[in-house]
Design an enzyme around this catalytic site. Sequence first.
Site, short mmCIF file in Angstrom:
data_model
loop_
_atom_site.label_atom_id
_atom_site.label_comp_id
_atom_site.label_asym_id
_atom_site.label_seq_id
_atom_site.Cartn_x
_atom_site.Cartn_y
_atom_site.Cartn_z
N HIS A 65 -10.84 -5.65 7.53
CA HIS A 65 -11.58 -5.54 6.27
C HIS A 65 -12.84 -4.67 6.41
O HIS A 65 -13.46 -4.34 5.41
CB HIS A 65 -11.99 -6.92 5.76
CG HIS A 65 -10.86 -7.74 5.26
ND1 HIS A 65 -9.84 -8.18 6.08
CD2 HIS A 65 -10.57 -8.23 4.02
CE1 HIS A 65 -8.99 -8.91 5.37
NE2 HIS A 65 -9.41 -8.95 4.12
N GLU B 216 0.81 -1.22 0.00
CA GLU B 216 0.00 0.00 0.00
C GLU B 216 0.85 1.27 0.00
O GLU B 216 0.52 2.25 -0.68
CB GLU B 216 -0.96 -0.01 1.19
CG GLU B 216 -2.14 -0.95 1.03
CD GLU B 216 -1.80 -2.41 1.23
OE1 GLU B 216 -2.61 -3.28 0.84
OE2 GLU B 216 -0.70 -2.69 1.78
#
Length: 325
Positions: A129, A60
């Site tokens: 998540h 990321e």
Amino acid sequence: MAKMTILQAITDGLRVALREDERVLVLGEDVGVNGGVFRATDGLQGEFGPHRVVDTPLAEAGIIGSSVGLAVNGMRPIPEIQFFGFIYPAMEQIVAHAARVRMRSQGRFSCPMVIRAPYGAGIRAPELHGDSPEAFFVHQPGIKVVCPSNPYDAKGLLLAAIDDPDPVLFLEPLRMYRAFREEVPEGRYTVELGKANVVKPGKDVSVFAWGTMLRVALEAAKSAAEKGLDVEVVDLRTLSPLDRETIAASVKKTGRAVVVHEAPKSAGVGAEIASVIQDEAFLYLEAPVMRVAGYDTPQPLFSLEDIYAPDAKRILHGIDKAMNF
């Protein structure tokens, strides 16, 4: 006009941007060959090629750092973070670089990039998540934060974000991706950033929400109507900058306010909205501003997920508290 889900509207918006502007490129984990974990980029690599729709490593910080470099050098990158909770490794690149380029260069450079990230709970996913850490980024000057609640806004806000000369964090309500359809115009149109929408006018109490919680708030308003209450529901759409004018106008009309979000309550965006109401409409208030939010714990796993996020019953309880103060 075609009827689309939020997910389809986002795909359509990306396709429009890629077709119209060669500077636009999409990058992220699995966005190309697989079309994204939720298929938000399905078919785009086949249409525009692997140099415009780029599969990246699982990194990321690298995805966002590369996008900053691309944006500063004239491109319009749209990096995808697969789940909003995966954004933490990229925080340094966002807050220390993307959000500061314009200031650091005294206006000589800007950083036109749109960071897409599905957010929120409700799909029984593993840890990290289902997080909703939007408040971290609302707190950071130099980056806009946008969160649509419906297909029409999803496409229009996305295209407006891509046009913006500065970085935009574009949050996609994961639980609502395929929940319903509505008509979405073909081709290009935009929905102005920084403008809230009064989805349901009312006179007794204002409920402010965004993303997934907007439809839950409408459900609560329907239940309140059965009790004789006329609830105004406002979709904020943009969390930074907030539409202070629309927030204040609604509270001045109703005299009561309930703010709803699924992120933890303490120091959440709801607290900032309550402060706006205090600043702009204090003398019109008939009751304290009520906040209906997630609990001050990490996003829980499967068995507690439905208890954590506000539902219509909890929102209705907040409405009742405001009305009976």
